[in-house]
Design a protein around this motif. Structure first.
Motif, mmCIF file in Angstrom:
data_model
loop_
_atom_site.group_PDB
_atom_site.id
_atom_site.type_symbol
_atom_site.label_atom_id
_atom_site.label_comp_id
_atom_site.label_asym_id
_atom_site.label_seq_id
_atom_site.Cartn_x
_atom_site.Cartn_y
_atom_site.Cartn_z
ATOM 1 N N PRO A 93 43.071 -30.678 -20.791
ATOM 2 C CA PRO A 93 44.458 -29.991 -21.244
ATOM 3 C C PRO A 93 43.747 -29.304 -19.310
ATOM 4 N N VAL A 94 44.803 -29.674 -18.034
ATOM 5 C CA VAL A 94 44.093 -29.230 -17.152
ATOM 6 C C VAL A 94 45.001 -27.858 -17.087
ATOM 7 N N ILE A 95 44.222 -26.673 -16.293
ATOM 8 C CA ILE A 95 45.040 -25.605 -15.443
ATOM 9 C C ILE A 95 45.753 -25.708 -14.233
ATOM 10 N N LEU A 96 46.696 -25.741 -14.312
ATOM 11 C CA LEU A 96 47.519 -26.283 -12.732
ATOM 12 C C LEU A 96 47.357 -25.412 -11.909
ATOM 13 N N SER A 97 46.996 -26.109 -10.902
ATOM 14 C CA SER A 97 46.278 -24.893 -9.646
ATOM 15 C C SER A 97 47.582 -25.562 -8.690
ATOM 16 N N ASP A 98 48.535 -26.490 -8.875
ATOM 17 C CA ASP A 98 49.582 -26.331 -7.607
ATOM 18 C C ASP A 98 50.739 -27.546 -7.713
ATOM 19 N N PHE A 99 51.366 -27.402 -7.159
ATOM 20 C CA PHE A 99 52.130 -28.900 -7.369
ATOM 21 C C PHE A 99 53.515 -28.943 -6.086
ATOM 22 N N ILE A 100 53.558 -30.591 -6.137
ATOM 23 C CA ILE A 100 54.119 -31.270 -5.789
ATOM 24 C C ILE A 100 55.650 -31.337 -6.100
ATOM 25 N N ASP A 101 56.898 -31.289 -5.555
ATOM 26 C CA ASP A 101 58.175 -31.250 -6.357
ATOM 27 C C ASP A 101 59.418 -32.640 -5.536
ATOM 28 N N TYR A 102 58.726 -33.229 -6.030
ATOM 29 C CA TYR A 102 60.311 -34.755 -6.394
ATOM 30 C C TYR A 102 61.253 -34.029 -7.054
ATOM 31 N N SER A 103 61.451 -33.468 -7.445
ATOM 32 C CA SER A 103 62.782 -33.128 -8.972
ATOM 33 C C SER A 103 63.993 -33.762 -7.460
ATOM 34 N N SER A 104 65.234 -34.093 -8.133
ATOM 35 C CA SER A 104 66.305 -33.413 -7.099
ATOM 36 C C SER A 104 67.923 -33.488 -7.838
ATOM 37 N N GLY A 105 68.403 -32.488 -7.345
ATOM 38 C CA GLY A 105 69.485 -32.583 -8.196
ATOM 39 C C GLY A 105 70.024 -31.973 -9.113
ATOM 40 N N ARG A 106 68.910 -31.179 -9.592
ATOM 41 C CA ARG A 106 68.732 -29.751 -10.609
ATOM 42 C C ARG A 106 69.402 -28.606 -10.168
ATOM 43 N N GLU A 107 69.254 -27.521 -11.415
ATOM 44 C CA GLU A 107 69.765 -26.402 -10.313
ATOM 45 C C GLU A 107 68.759 -25.297 -10.387
ATOM 46 N N HIS A 108 68.544 -24.821 -8.989
ATOM 47 C CA HIS A 108 66.599 -25.107 -8.868
ATOM 48 C C HIS A 108 66.443 -23.520 -8.896
ATOM 49 N N SER A 109 67.802 -23.144 -8.361
ATOM 50 C CA SER A 109 67.648 -21.496 -7.798
ATOM 51 C C SER A 109 68.827 -20.558 -8.378
ATOM 52 N N PHE A 110 68.286 -19.243 -8.494
ATOM 53 C CA PHE A 110 69.222 -18.289 -9.438
ATOM 54 C C PHE A 110 69.794 -17.543 -8.029
ATOM 55 N N PHE A 111 69.320 -18.527 -6.675
ATOM 56 C CA PHE A 111 70.454 -17.455 -5.391
ATOM 57 C C PHE A 111 71.537 -18.526 -5.260
#
Ligand code: HPA
Length: 248
Positions: A93-111
């Motif tokens: 298991p890796v304890i994650l430290s950062d990410f890059i977002d390549y996703s699209s077309g998803r409801e990605h915010s509450f704002f």
């Protein structure tokens, strides 16, 4: 007041056997969400009970809103991923430290409207260092080998990547690839929660082996320890100063 914390289980991670949990349905504006819980720990399966929802159809806003409505402020989440860095062994298991977002077309915010605020979440520290440190410490106590720090490339799925995509993600600094971190983590940050991520690799990225071979044996052996590690980390950081992303 009892602090309520949450575990979001991804592929292969279901509630710990032997725990007494009760089912609850939370009615959010986005959808109903079923959780399993004790008084102070909520277990949410990201893909819904029976793993009935694929990664690109998960209602991420409903899931995070449900936890928010329950008063959850701190989350540990698991992810089955592919390893794209040769140094990142399978089933460690890796304890994650950062990410890059390549996703699209998803409801990605509450704002959604400006009267809710501009929603500029500061993601300079995406994963809570306090919770992440607790995961590392608790894993050690249970003799669970983990790796601290790793960058998650978040894709849309449900297909796996091409070899060229994997080479590109690696060049951009990603270590593992998966289909569900985004928008789950950014949504949790928008709700003022702190979040730690535990990713375990079940295959090498496309092109690193002749075809994608999913390996479950090594992971089955560590699942209970991963869950126990998360439960202990959440318990032992109660009232600790976790990192919450500022919102501008
Ligand atoms: N790519 C994307 N998501 C995944 C993979 C992968 O290789 N393995 C498990 N989830």
């Amino acid at each position: 007041m009892t602090e309520i914390t949450a575990i979001i289980g991804g592929t292969g991670i279901y509630a710990l056997s032997g725990m007494k949990l009760r089912s609850e349905i939370i009615k959010t504006p986005y959808a109903d969400v079923t959780v399993e819980r004790t008084d102070d720990l909520v277990f949410l399966h990201r893909h819904a009970p029976n793993h009935s929802v694929p990664p690109h159809r998960v209602n991420y806003r409903a899931n995070i809103k449900a936890l928010d409505m329950l008063g959850v402020k701190r989350i540990c989440a698991t992810f089955a991923v592919g390893s794209i860095n040769p140094d990142f062994e399978l089933a460690v298991p890796v304890i994650l430290s950062d990410f890059i977002d390549y996703s699209s077309g998803r409801e990605h915010s509450f704002f959604d409207t400006i009267d809710q605020g501009k929603g500029h979440v500061d993601v300079s520290v995406p994963f809570c260092p306090v919770l992440s440190g607790a995961l590392e410490a608790e894993a050690k106590k249970l003799n669970l080998k983990v790796r601290r720090g790793g960058v998650y490339a978040s894709t849309n799925g449900p297909r796996f990547e091409t070899p060229a995509e994997i080479r590109a993600y690696r060049q951009f600094g990603a270590d593992v690839v998966g289909m569900t971190l985004c928008p789950e983590l950014p949504l949790a940050l928008e709700r003022g929660m702190s979040y730690a991520g535990f990713a375990f690799s079940i295959n090498w990225g496309a092109g690193m082996t002749p075809s994608i071979e999913l390996v479950h044996d090594g992971v089955d052996a560590i699942k209970d320890k991963m869950l126990r590690t998360m439960i202990n980390a959440l318990k032992n950081t109660k009232n600790a100063e976790c990192t919450m992303a500022p919102i501008h």
